[in-house]
Motif scaffolding. Structure first.
Motif, PDB file in Angstrom:
ATOM      1  N   PRO A 246      31.190  37.906  44.805  1.00  0.00           N
ATOM      2  CA  PRO A 246      31.104  39.230  43.959  1.00  0.00           C
ATOM      3  C   PRO A 246      31.908  38.920  42.527  1.00  0.00           C
ATOM      4  CG  PRO A 246      33.132  39.261  45.640  1.00  0.00           C
ATOM      5  CD  PRO A 246      32.021  38.038  46.092  1.00  0.00           C
ATOM      6  N   LEU A 247      33.030  37.988  42.401  1.00  0.00           N
ATOM      7  CA  LEU A 247      33.429  37.690  40.909  1.00  0.00           C
ATOM      8  C   LEU A 247      32.474  36.744  40.166  1.00  0.00           C
ATOM      9  CD1 LEU A 247      36.929  36.897  42.034  1.00  0.00           C
ATOM     10  CD2 LEU A 247      36.123  39.027  41.489  1.00  0.00           C
ATOM     11  N   GLU A 248      31.894  36.064  40.611  1.00  0.00           N
ATOM     12  CA  GLU A 248      30.744  35.410  39.927  1.00  0.00           C
ATOM     13  C   GLU A 248      29.743  36.312  39.760  1.00  0.00           C
ATOM     14  OE1 GLU A 248      30.940  30.858  42.057  1.00  0.00           O
ATOM     15  OE2 GLU A 248      29.225  32.112  42.137  1.00  0.00           O
ATOM     16  N   SER A 249      29.541  37.162  40.028  1.00  0.00           N
ATOM     17  CA  SER A 249      28.375  38.376  40.000  1.00  0.00           C
ATOM     18  C   SER A 249      28.880  39.520  38.876  1.00  0.00           C
ATOM     19  CB  SER A 249      27.964  39.076  41.063  1.00  0.00           C
ATOM     20  OG  SER A 249      27.355  38.081  42.006  1.00  0.00           O
ATOM     21  N   ASN A 250      30.124  39.206  38.495  1.00  0.00           N
ATOM     22  CA  ASN A 250      30.816  40.082  37.371  1.00  0.00           C
ATOM     23  C   ASN A 250      31.264  41.495  38.004  1.00  0.00           C
ATOM     24  OD1 ASN A 250      30.074  38.011  35.433  1.00  0.00           O
ATOM     25  ND2 ASN A 250      28.195  38.849  35.203  1.00  0.00           N
ATOM     26  N   LEU A 251      31.711  41.322  39.162  1.00  0.00           N
ATOM     27  CA  LEU A 251      31.901  42.733  39.855  1.00  0.00           C
ATOM     28  C   LEU A 251      33.124  43.229  39.016  1.00  0.00           C
ATOM     29  CD1 LEU A 251      31.466  44.800  42.156  1.00  0.00           C
ATOM     30  CD2 LEU A 251      32.914  43.545  43.436  1.00  0.00           C
ATOM     31  N   VAL A 252      34.253  42.572  38.424  1.00  0.00           N
ATOM     32  CA  VAL A 252      35.461  42.953  37.572  1.00  0.00           C
ATOM     33  C   VAL A 252      34.724  43.791  36.385  1.00  0.00           C
ATOM     34  CG1 VAL A 252      37.369  42.602  36.701  1.00  0.00           C
ATOM     35  CG2 VAL A 252      36.919  41.335  38.925  1.00  0.00           C
ATOM     36  N   TYR A 253      33.810  43.113  35.802  1.00  0.00           N
ATOM     37  CA  TYR A 253      33.353  43.569  34.492  1.00  0.00           C
ATOM     38  C   TYR A 253      32.592  44.897  34.708  1.00  0.00           C
ATOM     39  CZ  TYR A 253      34.359  38.917  32.682  1.00  0.00           C
ATOM     40  OH  TYR A 253      35.219  37.705  32.646  1.00  0.00           O
ATOM     41  N   MET A 254      32.239  45.091  35.707  1.00  0.00           N
ATOM     42  CA  MET A 254      31.219  46.366  36.155  1.00  0.00           C
ATOM     43  C   MET A 254      32.259  47.409  36.858  1.00  0.00           C
ATOM     44  SD  MET A 254      27.460  44.667  37.334  1.00  0.00           S
ATOM     45  CE  MET A 254      28.036  43.734  38.348  1.00  0.00           C
ATOM     46  N   ASN A 255      33.230  47.367  36.925  1.00  0.00           N
ATOM     47  CA  ASN A 255      34.430  48.329  37.177  1.00  0.00           C
ATOM     48  C   ASN A 255      34.143  48.539  38.837  1.00  0.00           C
ATOM     49  OD1 ASN A 255      35.277  49.208  34.724  1.00  0.00           O
ATOM     50  ND2 ASN A 255      33.016  49.827  34.173  1.00  0.00           N
ATOM     51  N   GLY A 256      33.731  47.344  39.438  1.00  0.00           N
ATOM     52  CA  GLY A 256      33.396  47.427  40.840  1.00  0.00           C
ATOM     53  C   GLY A 256      34.444  47.060  41.768  1.00  0.00           C
ATOM     54  N   ILE A 257      35.560  46.829  41.534  1.00  0.00           N
ATOM     55  CA  ILE A 257      36.570  46.317  42.273  1.00  0.00           C
ATOM     56  C   ILE A 257      38.056  46.850  42.070  1.00  0.00           C
ATOM     57  CG2 ILE A 257      37.004  44.114  41.200  1.00  0.00           C
ATOM     58  CD1 ILE A 257      37.141  42.727  43.984  1.00  0.00           C
ATOM     59  N   ASN A 258      38.859  46.911  43.009  1.00  0.00           N
ATOM     60  CA  ASN A 258      40.188  47.301  42.679  1.00  0.00           C
ATOM     61  C   ASN A 258      41.211  46.273  43.612  1.00  0.00           C
ATOM     62  OD1 ASN A 258      43.096  48.628  43.250  1.00  0.00           O
ATOM     63  ND2 ASN A 258      41.837  50.147  42.038  1.00  0.00           N
ATOM     64  N   PHE A 259      41.992  45.667  42.974  1.00  0.00           N
ATOM     65  CA  PHE A 259      42.707  44.684  43.435  1.00  0.00           C
ATOM     66  C   PHE A 259      44.152  45.210  44.049  1.00  0.00           C
ATOM     67  CE2 PHE A 259      40.161  42.282  40.457  1.00  0.00           C
ATOM     68  CZ  PHE A 259      39.485  41.221  41.462  1.00  0.00           C
ATOM     69  N   ARG A 260      44.297  46.261  43.850  1.00  0.00           N
ATOM     70  CA  ARG A 260      45.616  47.129  44.318  1.00  0.00           C
ATOM     71  C   ARG A 260      45.426  48.009  45.474  1.00  0.00           C
ATOM     72  NH1 ARG A 260      45.401  47.938  38.898  1.00  0.00           N
ATOM     73  NH2 ARG A 260      44.691  50.035  38.917  1.00  0.00           N
ATOM     74  N   LYS A 261      44.251  47.939  45.952  1.00  0.00           N
ATOM     75  CA  LYS A 261      43.907  48.730  47.243  1.00  0.00           C
ATOM     76  C   LYS A 261      44.299  47.990  48.492  1.00  0.00           C
ATOM     77  CE  LYS A 261      40.107  48.942  49.070  1.00  0.00           C
ATOM     78  NZ  LYS A 261      38.404  49.343  49.322  1.00  0.00           N
ATOM     79  N   GLY A 262      44.383  48.606  49.732  1.00  0.00           N
ATOM     80  CA  GLY A 262      44.498  47.824  50.882  1.00  0.00           C
ATOM     81  C   GLY A 262      43.529  47.065  51.376  1.00  0.00           C
TER      82      GLY A 262
END
Length: 359
Positions: A246-262
């Protein structure tokens, strides 16, 4: 006798008056007919001219490679919270959300877009957009983790997905205007990047040209070329299930992940990679020296000196996606297709929608 009187030069006043009235009425009728036809012609021509002059602000593209699944029930948010990378609590405010489903090893299985529905029911629903080729697999995957939760999962073959892209990329016209059937249409801004315009879900028998103002229909192939040009992945060809990270696929840049959730499935590897801050490869747009059609998906890329530089993923025409080692992203790259053995060169580019710190 009347005609004989006229022939002999005798004038009958009554007869002449009748003839004058009849002639006047005849010419008046002809005149009205000509005026009416002329006005109709002018009106038709005006309407045609107005139709031609009406500006087109959006091009709509049908997306038959995407499918819709409906998830209904009071436990839908808590159910999905443990399965997807994004935070379900944000969906009520944002109305539309991008996310991935991961396997236990932290690799991408499916890329999805979620849409929150406003219904009169006490248990609102949401729509899940996914690659149509894995719709059944996604439903099976969801039902594995359903257990006793109060949710129902059903396909929606009656719904079709479209995208609306602005004709003028430099100054987008804002939100499209829905002119009919507002209650039966879901339209939200694409959550991945503003360059992807608006997402539209409606009955498959309805054409967006009839419900959205200033819209013309375009070739779906243009949509895919646009995606590859800007470097945005979508579907199993770009994100191979169980292979893509997911991170190599730019999931962060596409607003697709939240690192503060459970916790969620596949979180451990993803969170560890994020907190170390080390991502050595990224999915990037590439410009090819030959059409992408004959290239083998997953073919190895190399630098001019023969060093491994990544892998080719997929593409349309002269543009595609490659998983590129960032250390070699600015170098000329090449791959050898399996068809005729000729060398194809390519050049990687940094997408303009990436954050500044990543450029």
């Amino acid at each position: 006798m009347h005609h004989l009187s006229l022939f002999l030069g005798v004038v009958n006043p009554t007869f002449m008056k009748k003839q004058a009235v009849k002639t006047f009425l005849t010419f008046s009728s002809v005149r009205r007919s000509l005026v009416w036809n002329n006005q109709n012609s002018i009106h038709r021509n005006y309407s045609k001219d107005q139709s031609k002059a009406r500006p087109t602000h959006f091009i709509c593209y049908s997306l038959p490679h995407r499918a819709v699944v409906k998830i209904h029930g009071r436990d839908r948010n808590s159910f999905l919270q443990g399965i997807i990378t994004n935070d379900m609590e944000l969906l009520d405010d944002e109305r539309c959300m991008y996310a991935h489903m991961l396997n236990v090893q932290g690799r991408t299985l499916y890329d999805i877009i979620l849409y929150s529905l406003t219904e009169k029911s006490t248990e609102p629903s949401l729509l899940l957009e996914c690659d149509s080729t894995v719709k059944e697999a996604i439903m099976k995957h969801l039902k594995v983790y359903k257990i006793r939760r109060k949710v129902s999962i059903t396909p929606c073959p009656e719904l079709a997905i479209w995208t609306l892209l602005a004709v003028c990329k430099d100054s987008p016209p804002g939100k499209p205007t829905i002119t009919a059937n507002k209650e039966d249409i879901v339209m939200e801004k694409d959550p991945r990047t503003e360059l992807m315009g608006w997402r539209l879900i409606l009955n498959h028998q309805v054409n967006p040209k009839d419900t959205v103002a200033s819209t013309e229909e375009g070739d779906p192939e243009e949509y895919h070329r646009h995606r590859y040009t800007i470097g945005l992945p979508e579907g199993v060809d770009d994100l191979p299930p169980g292979v893509a990270l997911p991170l190599e696929s730019n999931l962060v840049y596409m607003n697709g992940i939240n690192f503060r959730k459970g916790c969620y499935i596949g979180q451990e590897l993803t969170a560890r990679t994020h907190h170390t801050g080390v991502v050595r490869k990224r999915l990037m747009p590439v410009c090819l020296s030959a059409p992408a059609g004959g290239l083998e998906k997953g073919a190895a890329l190399q630098t001019n000196s023969g060093k491994p530089a990544g892998k080719y993923r997929a593409g349309k025409g002269d543009f595609g996606l490659g998983l590129i080692r960032l250390a070699h992203a600015k170098e000329p790259l090449a791959l050898k297709p399996s068809t005729d053995g000729s060398t194809v060169t390519l050049e990687a580019n940094v997408p303009q929608w990436w954050p500044e710190e990543a450029k």
